[in-house]
Design a protein around this motif. Structure first.
Motif, PDB file in Angstrom:
ATOM      1  N   GLN A  81       0.884  -1.234   0.008  1.00 58.76           N
ATOM      2  CA  GLN A  81       0.016   0.017  -0.031  1.00 58.76           C
ATOM      3  C   GLN A  81       0.845   1.216   0.040  1.00 58.76           C
ATOM      4  O   GLN A  81       1.957   1.071   0.633  1.00 58.76           O
ATOM      5  CB  GLN A  81      -0.900  -0.036   1.292  1.00 58.76           C
ATOM      6  N   ARG A  82       0.302   2.382  -0.579  1.00 53.67           N
ATOM      7  CA  ARG A  82       0.936   3.402  -0.402  1.00 53.67           C
ATOM      8  C   ARG A  82       0.148   4.513   0.572  1.00 53.67           C
ATOM      9  O   ARG A  82      -1.203   4.494   0.410  1.00 53.67           O
ATOM     10  CB  ARG A  82       0.842   4.385  -1.791  1.00 53.67           C
ATOM     11  N   ILE A  83       0.857   4.868   1.550  1.00 51.73           N
ATOM     12  CA  ILE A  83       0.096   5.344   2.772  1.00 51.73           C
ATOM     13  C   ILE A  83       0.222   6.798   2.958  1.00 51.73           C
ATOM     14  O   ILE A  83       1.454   7.349   2.712  1.00 51.73           O
ATOM     15  CB  ILE A  83       0.474   4.647   4.238  1.00 51.73           C
ATOM     16  N   GLY A  84      -0.465   7.405   3.716  1.00 57.31           N
ATOM     17  CA  GLY A  84      -0.556   8.905   4.098  1.00 57.31           C
ATOM     18  C   GLY A  84      -0.533   8.795   5.467  1.00 57.31           C
ATOM     19  O   GLY A  84      -1.386   8.144   6.274  1.00 57.31           O
ATOM     20  N   VAL A  85       0.207   9.443   6.305  1.00 61.55           N
ATOM     21  CA  VAL A  85       0.304   9.473   7.849  1.00 61.55           C
ATOM     22  C   VAL A  85       0.125  10.679   8.464  1.00 61.55           C
ATOM     23  O   VAL A  85       0.580  11.766   7.949  1.00 61.55           O
ATOM     24  CB  VAL A  85       1.749   8.943   8.062  1.00 61.55           C
ATOM     25  N   ILE A  86      -0.881  10.616   9.315  1.00 60.07           N
ATOM     26  CA  ILE A  86      -1.353  11.720  10.233  1.00 60.07           C
ATOM     27  C   ILE A  86      -0.468  11.356  11.406  1.00 60.07           C
ATOM     28  O   ILE A  86      -1.070  10.523  12.405  1.00 60.07           O
ATOM     29  CB  ILE A  86      -2.736  11.951  10.511  1.00 60.07           C
ATOM     30  N   THR A  87       0.463  12.318  11.836  1.00 56.30           N
ATOM     31  CA  THR A  87       0.977  12.183  12.999  1.00 56.30           C
ATOM     32  C   THR A  87       1.979  13.367  13.464  1.00 56.30           C
ATOM     33  O   THR A  87       1.690  14.396  12.864  1.00 56.30           O
ATOM     34  CB  THR A  87       2.283  11.018  13.124  1.00 56.30           C
ATOM     35  N   ASN A  88       2.606  13.274  14.754  1.00 52.78           N
ATOM     36  CA  ASN A  88       3.218  14.341  15.218  1.00 52.78           C
ATOM     37  C   ASN A  88       4.293  13.836  16.158  1.00 52.78           C
ATOM     38  O   ASN A  88       4.758  12.501  16.167  1.00 52.78           O
ATOM     39  CB  ASN A  88       2.260  15.376  15.917  1.00 52.78           C
ATOM     40  N   PRO A  89       5.092  14.565  16.698  1.00 53.30           N
ATOM     41  CA  PRO A  89       6.240  14.205  17.605  1.00 53.30           C
ATOM     42  C   PRO A  89       5.641  12.979  18.599  1.00 53.30           C
ATOM     43  O   PRO A  89       6.667  12.244  19.009  1.00 53.30           O
ATOM     44  CB  PRO A  89       6.739  15.233  18.292  1.00 53.30           C
ATOM     45  N   THR A  90       4.502  12.643  18.951  1.00 55.56           N
ATOM     46  CA  THR A  90       4.089  11.618  19.798  1.00 55.56           C
ATOM     47  C   THR A  90       4.170  10.373  19.087  1.00 55.56           C
ATOM     48  O   THR A  90       3.929   9.341  19.781  1.00 55.56           O
ATOM     49  CB  THR A  90       2.952  11.865  20.304  1.00 55.56           C
ATOM     50  N   ASP A 116      -5.547  12.623  -2.861  1.00 55.18           N
ATOM     51  CA  ASP A 116      -5.480  12.668  -4.471  1.00 55.18           C
ATOM     52  C   ASP A 116      -4.131  12.973  -4.808  1.00 55.18           C
ATOM     53  O   ASP A 116      -3.472  12.216  -5.768  1.00 55.18           O
ATOM     54  CB  ASP A 116      -6.730  13.508  -5.065  1.00 55.18           C
ATOM     55  N   THR A 117      -3.594  14.238  -4.382  1.00 52.35           N
ATOM     56  CA  THR A 117      -2.351  14.771  -4.725  1.00 52.35           C
ATOM     57  C   THR A 117      -1.153  13.822  -4.442  1.00 52.35           C
ATOM     58  O   THR A 117      -0.185  13.553  -5.180  1.00 52.35           O
ATOM     59  CB  THR A 117      -2.032  16.065  -3.923  1.00 52.35           C
ATOM     60  N   ALA A 118      -1.391  13.160  -3.249  1.00 50.21           N
ATOM     61  CA  ALA A 118      -0.218  12.419  -2.606  1.00 50.21           C
ATOM     62  C   ALA A 118      -0.430  10.835  -3.135  1.00 50.21           C
ATOM     63  O   ALA A 118       0.457  10.135  -2.956  1.00 50.21           O
ATOM     64  CB  ALA A 118      -0.576  12.266  -0.913  1.00 50.21           C
ATOM     65  N   LYS A 119      -1.623  10.728  -3.768  1.00 55.93           N
ATOM     66  CA  LYS A 119      -2.006   9.249  -4.700  1.00 55.93           C
ATOM     67  C   LYS A 119      -1.839   8.179  -3.471  1.00 55.93           C
ATOM     68  O   LYS A 119      -1.168   7.244  -3.591  1.00 55.93           O
ATOM     69  CB  LYS A 119      -0.826   9.119  -5.619  1.00 55.93           C
ATOM     70  N   VAL A 120      -2.499   8.346  -2.389  1.00 58.57           N
ATOM     71  CA  VAL A 120      -2.292   7.235  -1.152  1.00 58.57           C
ATOM     72  C   VAL A 120      -3.538   6.446  -1.355  1.00 58.57           C
ATOM     73  O   VAL A 120      -4.792   6.772  -1.717  1.00 58.57           O
ATOM     74  CB  VAL A 120      -2.432   8.145   0.088  1.00 58.57           C
ATOM     75  N   ASP A 121      -3.381   5.109  -0.687  1.00 56.01           N
ATOM     76  CA  ASP A 121      -4.461   4.138  -0.792  1.00 56.01           C
ATOM     77  C   ASP A 121      -4.930   4.033   0.678  1.00 56.01           C
ATOM     78  O   ASP A 121      -6.162   3.818   0.905  1.00 56.01           O
ATOM     79  CB  ASP A 121      -3.780   2.780  -1.074  1.00 56.01           C
ATOM     80  N   THR A 122      -4.246   4.206   1.767  1.00 51.10           N
ATOM     81  CA  THR A 122      -4.390   3.966   2.998  1.00 51.10           C
ATOM     82  C   THR A 122      -3.771   5.255   3.905  1.00 51.10           C
ATOM     83  O   THR A 122      -3.067   5.730   3.733  1.00 51.10           O
ATOM     84  CB  THR A 122      -3.778   2.772   3.791  1.00 51.10           C
ATOM     85  N   ILE A 123      -4.734   5.659   4.857  1.00 49.73           N
ATOM     86  CA  ILE A 123      -4.625   6.701   5.794  1.00 49.73           C
ATOM     87  C   ILE A 123      -4.223   6.008   7.200  1.00 49.73           C
ATOM     88  O   ILE A 123      -5.046   5.305   7.674  1.00 49.73           O
ATOM     89  CB  ILE A 123      -5.695   7.679   5.870  1.00 49.73           C
ATOM     90  N   VAL A 124      -3.095   6.672   7.662  1.00 47.93           N
ATOM     91  CA  VAL A 124      -2.798   5.922   9.040  1.00 47.93           C
ATOM     92  C   VAL A 124      -2.781   7.133   9.880  1.00 47.93           C
ATOM     93  O   VAL A 124      -2.207   8.406   9.708  1.00 47.93           O
ATOM     94  CB  VAL A 124      -1.230   5.491   9.002  1.00 47.93           C
ATOM     95  N   PHE A 125      -3.431   6.977  11.033  1.00 50.66           N
ATOM     96  CA  PHE A 125      -3.336   7.935  12.255  1.00 50.66           C
ATOM     97  C   PHE A 125      -2.823   7.386  13.579  1.00 50.66           C
ATOM     98  O   PHE A 125      -2.596   6.367  13.865  1.00 50.66           O
ATOM     99  CB  PHE A 125      -4.886   8.289  12.712  1.00 50.66           C
TER     100      PHE A 125
END
Length: 439
Positions: A70-79, A149-158
């Motif tokens: 999968q091509r993922i997009g990650v929602i994260t921060n220093p934690t 769409d811009t990042a062309k991701v299949d999966t979002i990770v939180f």
């Protein structure tokens, strides 16, 4: 949130040092397998003696197979770190060569955490990893969809450490990100982390007409869920209306070795500040209640080393501490205190007030404590007031105008707290089908 004093999103440029240094049914995803040498080898044990691992540690130990192909997009921060070396999951994923990251979506304070309350990091290319980081603070559903769409991701990770309060904005970033995923048919995976203030729901539930950036939907002020459980709740209760459908491919990688009767301090794991004004686990324990002081003309301790523990104003004297000590609130004691905030309300002015000391963490009821602190202020000081908005902010923080009306009418703290109990019980019944950790 430690951000809630300002709805207006401010932009912050990149820091040069960063170059050096995201219900098929119902399920939570359990990952097994032998730990890898580059995954978490250091372990902590919780209050009940169980080996404690966050969802990110579980996924890393399995070689990130949960994201295979999968091509993922990650929602994260220093934690969003793995325990071994306390390293960012994004850095570790990129170095592993096993995960394709299409983009990172930075919440309030930013992916690397360089921004203050109410601020974010501009969209940029992360110098360390070469991954594009999109500014997602306050992003709407449509904006998230555009990013996907811009990042062309299949999966979002939180993967972000929450603090369990409705007005902490990370959960609403997740809410809009989930809605965009539902609309576009994307997969959504939560790498779960503990609720640092435990698994009990407390406080008023948000009402219609009082949604805002610090509360987009109807949950309790202290919701008592991990972000994984909360995402399940969002998916089951809200996504069909907000997005027109649930996220059909939805998973939670569960925390291991943690129980909802444990606070974060019980895990033995180091506390990483999820935002600049959340320095300790004591801060997190008090925050669901004492953040209400943002709505007043008192300093809530911003600009000191003890935000949300030091509360005061120039007109407050020793009488407040004396009065609060007589209340004998569970789990806390009050010390007469004087401080001079370096920024935010009453900056550069000596404030009298109290420091709230946590004596018995498992007995603390932050919302009851804050309500009692406010009613005693009202009764002692004619100078007590809201922050210049006729009480609008306290309505948004508490989720309705009931608190303001009862407070103005002179009702006691006990009467105010009693008024939200029926809706809290209904919320608690509804959330139980979405809980992952036994209560």
């Amino acid at each position: 949130m430690d951000n809630t004093n300002d709805f207006t999103k401010k932009r912050m440029g990149r820091r040069g040092f960063l170059g050096a240094a995201a219900i098929t049914g119902a399920g939570a995803l359990s990952i097994g397998g032998t730990e890898r040498a580059n995954a978490t080898t250091a372990a902590h044990h919780g209050r009940h003696g169980h080996r404690f691992r966050c969802g990110a540690d579980v996924a890393a130990a399995d070689g990130w197979k949960v994201f295979s192909g999968q091509r993922i997009g990650v929602i994260t921060n220093p934690t969003g770190v793995i325990r071994d070396g306390l390293r960012s999951i994004v850095d570790v994923m990129v170095e592993s060569g096993k995960v394709e990251i299409g983009g990172v979506f930075g919440p309030e304070h930013g992916f690397r955490g360089t921004a203050q309350a109410g601020e974010s990091e501009d969209t940029y290319v992360d110098e360390r990893t070469g991954v594009t980081v999109y500014d997602a603070y306050g992003a709407s559903i449509d904006k998230f969809a555009g990013y996907y769409d811009t990042a062309k991701v299949d999966t979002i990770v939180f993967d972000i450490q929450d603090v369990g309060a409705r007005f902490y904005t990370y959960i609403w970033t997740m809410y809009n990100a989930m809605a965009a995923a539902a609309k576009l048919g994307k997969r959504f995976v939560v790498l779960d982390r503990p609720n640092p203030v435990g698994g009990e729901a407390k406080g008023p539930v948000l009402h219609d007409g009082f949604t805002s950036g610090v509360g987009l939907d109807k949950i309790a002020q202290q919701h008592g869920m991990t972000v994984g459980e909360l995402a399940r709740f969002f998916n089951g209760e809200f996504m069909p209306t907000v997005a027109g459908a649930k996220v059909t491919d939805f998973h939670v990688v569960e925390v291991e070795g943690w129980s909802p009767d444990e606070l974060y301090a019980d895990t033995g794991a180091p506390w990483i500040m999820p935002s600049p004004n959340m320095p300790t686990t004591d801060t997190a324990l008090l925050y669901p209640g004492l953040c209400m002081f943002e709505a007043t003309n008192l300093s809530e301790g911003r600009g000191t080393t003890r935000p949300f523990e030091l509360i005061g104003a120039p007109y407050v004297d020793y009488k407040w501490a004396q009065r609060l000590s007589k209340e004998r609130l569970p789990g806390v004691e009050f010390r007469e205190a004087y401080f001079n905030p370096t920024f935010s309300k009453n900056a550069g002015t000596v404030c009298g007030g109290v420091q709230v000391h946590i004596i018995e963490p498992h007995r603390v009821d932050a919302i009851r404590t804050a309500t009692t602190m406010m009613t005693t202020l009202r009764d002692l000081y004619d100078d007590f007031d809201w922050r210049g908005d006729a009480g609008r902010w306290i309505n948004l923080l508490t989720g309705s105008d009931r608190f303001l009306k009862m407070f103005t009418a002179g009702d006691s703290a006990a009467q105010i707290v009693a008024a939200w109990q029926p809706e809290l019980k209904a919320f608690d019944r509804t959330r139980r089908q979405y809980l992952l950790y036994r209560r």
